[in-house]
Design an enzyme around this catalytic site. Structure first.
Site, PDB file in Angstrom:
ATOM      1  CB  ALA A 197     -28.189 -28.120 -27.418  1.00 29.63           C
ATOM      2  N   GLY A 227     -32.858 -30.406 -26.349  1.00 28.49           N
ATOM      3  CA  GLY A 227     -32.789 -30.552 -27.804  1.00 28.49           C
ATOM      4  C   GLY A 227     -33.063 -31.983 -28.262  1.00 28.49           C
ATOM      5  CD  GLU A 229     -36.069 -27.782 -28.162  1.00 26.68           C
ATOM      6  OE1 GLU A 229     -34.849 -27.845 -27.975  1.00 26.68           O
ATOM      7  OE2 GLU A 229     -36.688 -26.711 -28.281  1.00 26.68           O
ATOM      8  CD  GLU A 273     -34.518 -26.949 -23.058  1.00 30.64           C
ATOM      9  OE1 GLU A 273     -35.426 -27.352 -22.303  1.00 30.64           O
ATOM     10  OE2 GLU A 273     -34.190 -27.551 -24.097  1.00 30.64           O
TER      11      GLU A 273
HETATM   12  N1  COA Z   1     -24.186 -31.074 -23.075  1.00 31.60           N
HETATM   13  C1  COA Z   1     -22.889 -31.320 -22.814  1.00 31.60           C
HETATM   14  N2  COA Z   1     -22.473 -32.138 -21.847  1.00 31.60           N
HETATM   15  C2  COA Z   1     -23.421 -32.733 -21.101  1.00 31.60           C
HETATM   16  C3  COA Z   1     -24.788 -32.517 -21.309  1.00 31.60           C
HETATM   17  C4  COA Z   1     -25.165 -31.644 -22.357  1.00 31.60           C
HETATM   18  N3  COA Z   1     -26.436 -31.389 -22.651  1.00 31.60           N
HETATM   19  N4  COA Z   1     -25.482 -33.241 -20.413  1.00 31.60           N
HETATM   20  C5  COA Z   1     -24.557 -33.879 -19.679  1.00 31.60           C
HETATM   21  N5  COA Z   1     -23.328 -33.583 -20.089  1.00 31.60           N
HETATM   22  C6  COA Z   1     -22.045 -34.100 -19.583  1.00 31.60           C
HETATM   23  C7  COA Z   1     -21.798 -33.651 -18.140  1.00 31.60           C
HETATM   24  O1  COA Z   1     -21.202 -32.372 -18.108  1.00 31.60           O
HETATM   25  C8  COA Z   1     -20.856 -34.741 -17.668  1.00 31.60           C
HETATM   26  O2  COA Z   1     -19.587 -34.436 -18.160  1.00 31.60           O
HETATM   27  P1  COA Z   1     -18.266 -34.775 -17.313  1.00 31.60           P
HETATM   28  O3  COA Z   1     -18.264 -36.268 -17.183  1.00 31.60           O
HETATM   29  O4  COA Z   1     -17.163 -34.232 -18.128  1.00 31.60           O
HETATM   30  O5  COA Z   1     -18.437 -34.087 -15.991  1.00 31.60           O
HETATM   31  C9  COA Z   1     -21.351 -35.979 -18.394  1.00 31.60           C
HETATM   32  O6  COA Z   1     -22.126 -35.495 -19.505  1.00 31.60           O
HETATM   33  C10 COA Z   1     -22.247 -36.872 -17.564  1.00 31.60           C
HETATM   34  O7  COA Z   1     -23.261 -36.063 -16.980  1.00 31.60           O
HETATM   35  P2  COA Z   1     -23.678 -36.233 -15.451  1.00 31.60           P
HETATM   36  O8  COA Z   1     -24.635 -35.163 -15.145  1.00 31.60           O
HETATM   37  O9  COA Z   1     -22.447 -36.335 -14.612  1.00 31.60           O
HETATM   38  O10 COA Z   1     -24.358 -37.675 -15.492  1.00 31.60           O
HETATM   39  P3  COA Z   1     -25.769 -38.124 -14.943  1.00 31.60           P
HETATM   40  O11 COA Z   1     -25.941 -39.500 -15.436  1.00 31.60           O
HETATM   41  O12 COA Z   1     -25.850 -37.851 -13.487  1.00 31.60           O
HETATM   42  O13 COA Z   1     -26.856 -37.165 -15.623  1.00 31.60           O
HETATM   43  C11 COA Z   1     -28.049 -36.020 -17.365  1.00 31.60           C
HETATM   44  C12 COA Z   1     -27.053 -37.154 -17.008  1.00 31.60           C
HETATM   45  C13 COA Z   1     -28.109 -35.961 -18.864  1.00 31.60           C
HETATM   46  C14 COA Z   1     -29.407 -36.297 -16.764  1.00 31.60           C
HETATM   47  C15 COA Z   1     -27.532 -34.668 -16.803  1.00 31.60           C
HETATM   48  O14 COA Z   1     -26.202 -34.501 -17.164  1.00 31.60           O
HETATM   49  C16 COA Z   1     -28.301 -33.481 -17.297  1.00 31.60           C
HETATM   50  O15 COA Z   1     -29.324 -33.148 -16.753  1.00 31.60           O
HETATM   51  N6  COA Z   1     -27.776 -32.802 -18.336  1.00 31.60           N
HETATM   52  C17 COA Z   1     -28.339 -31.583 -18.813  1.00 31.60           C
HETATM   53  C18 COA Z   1     -29.453 -31.846 -19.782  1.00 31.60           C
HETATM   54  C19 COA Z   1     -29.995 -30.530 -20.302  1.00 31.60           C
HETATM   55  O16 COA Z   1     -30.219 -29.598 -19.582  1.00 31.60           O
HETATM   56  N7  COA Z   1     -30.202 -30.505 -21.623  1.00 31.60           N
HETATM   57  C20 COA Z   1     -30.714 -29.347 -22.236  1.00 31.60           C
HETATM   58  C21 COA Z   1     -29.616 -28.478 -22.663  1.00 31.60           C
HETATM   59  S1  COA Z   1     -30.255 -26.927 -23.216  1.00 31.60           S
END
Ligand code: COA
Length: 683
Positions: free
Chosen positions: A58, A99, A102, A122
């Site tokens: 999400a 999500g 999910e 989460e």
């Molecule tokens: N929603 C919104 N933005 C997200 C996102 C999400 N679920 N996951 C990542 N982003 C954004 C980051 O804020 C970042 O934005 P920015 O460039 O403006 O700073 C961009 O995507 C890239 O993420 P980053 O973490 O810098 O890249 P990465 O390649 O090192 O890691 C992920 C990618 C997806 C592994 C990591 O961002 C992550 O763990 N995200 C969270 C996933 C999560 O918890 N999902 C469940 C949500 S309830």
């Protein structure tokens, strides 16, 4: 209209960079799903992600905004997918998190690329999965495996899960093609296609498994509401799906605005912000493909492993063959034990080992784009090493010193090219700790600094920028904190009282347990080096020196602030330590009194906060968030409290001011008061 490939409509989630799902994507998927139902040419549907990633979950940016709850919500969308009369298959490549996973669970089939990583992270945001993850995952792979994945919060590689029921197929080939084939097969079969939500779980077995898990939650997990809530939600997976989903939702909604969830979202944001360049730093970093590490001790070997893990070529340099062989063994031994533990594949270990070159030939430094010195923490030694590096490194190479407090300018001036020199302060173990302090010397060129920051990101660490001032960010704050803790020993607390108060707040370890673990001689050596400059009017606690003089150097000597039996601390200080502490109190003329845990905690935290405010005022730290990231990643500050400045910004300002008065009094001569007004920017 989604493109149709041989009767399969392919719906693509497209929201760069990680295809997170917000309102726009929900509308897009729902619209295409509906169109596919109406289209007689479509027999089955595949959902895939644009680019390299399926979906990172999400959209966190929508959390707490009206867009998050606007229809179709993700829950509504997933219910439509699961109820679809035409089979829906997820084509998972890259990442399927939160999500995203999910959504895949609501599909009737899942095909993954072997390298894809999946997880329900989460809890790391203080939440539980809110769109059926706690209900569908246990139904599919069993409660134990599901709870493991959700409590750990870490993503797992699809090939590690290939034997579980999570995927119908794991492929190393074209995942979209494989998903389309699978979708067609489901549509052609003359039996109902599988719906995860209609599976049943044995209620008694589930209860027993969860009770066991609950009793094993760590103290830090118990301090965070999401972990208990997660087990409560999974407990509802034996109910009919609708009831379980309702329970999950209830718990999710209760968590979303808790202080812990807010603080964790803040940490998520500032970690990413810390890695971004400042306005005066051009984005153009120099390319780094080959790294030389000088010094193959624990730190050097750890840095080498971190660079190898990131796919870089590493030249490990030592001054003699014996030290080099030991260092090389440290690196290779690491990969052998990871391999034996099943943590990495043989091919990965072999590739990493093949990229390592060990040498005693300084002339080979010319091959490196980045040279990292990781020798003994002594200015004269480091200056000598940099003089030699200067002779051999190629023009344009970035030269870094791994120091935790020494003057980067003094080290840089040992070369003919101070603009190429910066500090890269790693934390031990260097291949594990996700923090890199990037230190800007007064003459460091902007592109060299940008290279240091980019290098941190390449190593999958959070780089935090610091200006060159004794101790930079980390050691300045940690020393201030430790100093207050030492004052409290003289005032009446025992080491275990201080450690217990801070651990109850959520620190991974209290300061005295940490000191014992790192070895007291490191601080002792630093104290001795600074003795001549110390103002005799400053309050100085001699307990650590006395412990070291008595050979109590910490865990490695089986005695420090605590005694150790078989490597485990006896968590109550012994008569010798108590005697030394009482003697220190006597010398200071202090009437010892028992200190309540709350006083210990607030005094220690305030010591940190005050120093952090000074660092901001002095410009050693550029952003408040940088300090908070630092203390969480580098020093075990509880992430769900947001960091010292985030914590302070949420306290009563008047109370903080009064407590700061008392701190000033307890510290005495030389105390500099930080500006509490700076906290207003953070509130
Ligand atoms: N929603 C919104 N933005 C997200 C996102 C999400 N679920 N996951 C990542 N982003 C954004 C980051 O804020 C970042 O934005 P920015 O460039 O403006 O700073 C961009 O995507 C890239 O993420 P980053 O973490 O810098 O890249 P990465 O390649 O090192 O890691 C992920 C990618 C997806 C592994 C990591 O961002 C992550 O763990 N995200 C969270 C996933 C999560 O918890 N999902 C469940 C949500 S309830």
């Amino acid at each position: 209209m989604a493109p149709i490939q041989g009767g399969v409509a392919v719906i693509v989630i497209e929201h760069p960079p990680v295809n997170s799902i917000g309102l726009d994507q929900r509308l897009h998927i729902a619209g295409q799903l509906e169109a596919a139902q109406r289209n007689a040419k479509v027999q089955a549907i595949v959902i895939a992600g644009a680019g390299q990633v399926f979906c990172a979950g999400a959209d966190i940016a929508e959390f707490g905004t009206p867009r998050q709850v606007q229809e179709p919500t993700l829950r509504t969308l997933l219910a439509c997918i699961e109820a679809s009369p035409k089979p829906v298959v997820a084509a998972i490549s890259g990442l399927a998190l939160g999500g995203g996973l999910e959504l895949a669970l609501a599909c009737h089939g899942r095909v993954a690329h072997a390298s894809a990583r999946v997880g329900l992270p989460e809890v790391t945001l203080g939440l539980i999965p809110g769109c059926g993850g706690t209900q569908r995952l246990p139904r599919l792979i069993g409660a134990d495996a599901a709870v493991d994945l959700m409590l750990g919060g870490q993503a797992k590689c699809a090939h590690q899960l290939a034997d579980s029921a999570l995927f119908d197929r794991v492929t190393s080939g074209d995942v979209l093609q494989a998903a389309c084939d699978h979708a067609r097969a489901l549509a052609a079969a003359d039996k109902p296609f599988p719906r995860v939500g209609s599976r049943a779980l044995d209620a008694q077995a589930l209860r027993t498994a969860l009770e066991m898990r609950r009793s094993k939650l760590t103290a830090r997990q118990q301090l965070q509401p999401a972990f208990g809530a997660l087990l409560d939600a999974v407990g509802a997976a034996a109910l009919p799906l609708e009831d379980g989903l309702r329970k999950e939702r209830e718990l999710f909604v209760r968590l979303i605005d808790t202080p812990a969830a807010r603080a964790l979202r803040y940490q998520f944001r500032i970690e990413r912000q810390a890695a971004k360049p400042l306005a005066d730093m051009p984005a153009a970093a120099r390319a780094v493909l080959r790294v030389a590490v000088i010094g193959a001790g624990t730190m050097g070997a750890g840095i080498a492993i971190a660079a190898l893990d990131a796919g870089l070529a590493v030249l490990l340099l030592e001054q003699d063959e014996a030290a080099l062989a030991q260092g090389r063994q440290r690196v290779l031994g690491h990969y052998r034990s990871r391999l034996a533990a099943g943590k990495i594949r043989a091919s990965v270990a072999a590739q990493n080992e093949a990229r390592l070159t060990a040498t005693t030939d300084w002339a080979r430094l010319r091959e490196a784009d980045l040279v990292i010195e990781a020798v003994y923490e002594d200015l004269a030694v480091k200056r000598q090493v940099f003089g030699r590096i200067d002779l051999h490194a190629r023009a344009g190479a970035v030269l870094a010193t791994n120091t935790s407090y020494l003057d980067v300018d003094a080290i840089a001036s040992a070369t003919s090219r101070p603009g190429d020199v910066l500090g890269l302060h790693f934390f031990s173990p260097a291949h594990v700790i996700k923090l890199l302090e990037v230190v800007r010397g007064s003459r460091t060129a902007p592109e060299v600094l940008a290279t240091g920051m980019a290098f941190g990101s390449t190593l999958k660490k959070t780089p935090v920028l610091a200006a060159n001032a004794f101790g930079f960010i980390g050691n300045r704050i940690y020393n201030a904190y430790r100093r207050q803790c030492e004052f409290m020993l003289e005032d009446g607390a025992w080491p275990e009282d201080v450690d217990a108060a801070l651990e109850a707040f959520g620190f991974a370890m209290g300061p005295f347990a940490v000191a014992d673990m790192s070895g007291l001689d490191i601080a002792w050596r630093m104290r001795k080096a600074q003795a001549a400059q110390r103002d005799p009017r400053e309050r100085y606690v001699p307990i650590l020196d006395w412990l070291c003089e008595a050979g109590r150097l910490g865990r490695k000597a089986a005695a420090g602030y605590y005694s150790y039996i078989d490597g485990r601390p006896v968590r109550s200080s012994d008569a010798i330590v108590r005697g030394l502490i009482e003697h220190a109190s006597e010398l200071r003329g202090v009437q010892r009194r028992s200190l309540p845990a709350q006083e210990i905690l607030r005094r220690a935290l305030l010591g940190m906060v005050n120093e952090a405010l000074l660092l901001l005022e002095e410009g050693v730290a550029s952003r408040a968030g940088d300090v908070d990231v630092f203390m969480v990643l580098g020093y075990g500050f509880p992430r769900w409290e947001g960091g010292p400045l985030y914590w302070a910004a949420r306290q009563d300002r008047g109370q903080l001011a009064r407590e700061l008065d008392r701190l000033a009094q307890a510290t005495g001569h030389g105390f500099t008061r930080g500006n509490l007004e700076l906290l207003s920017q953070l509130a």
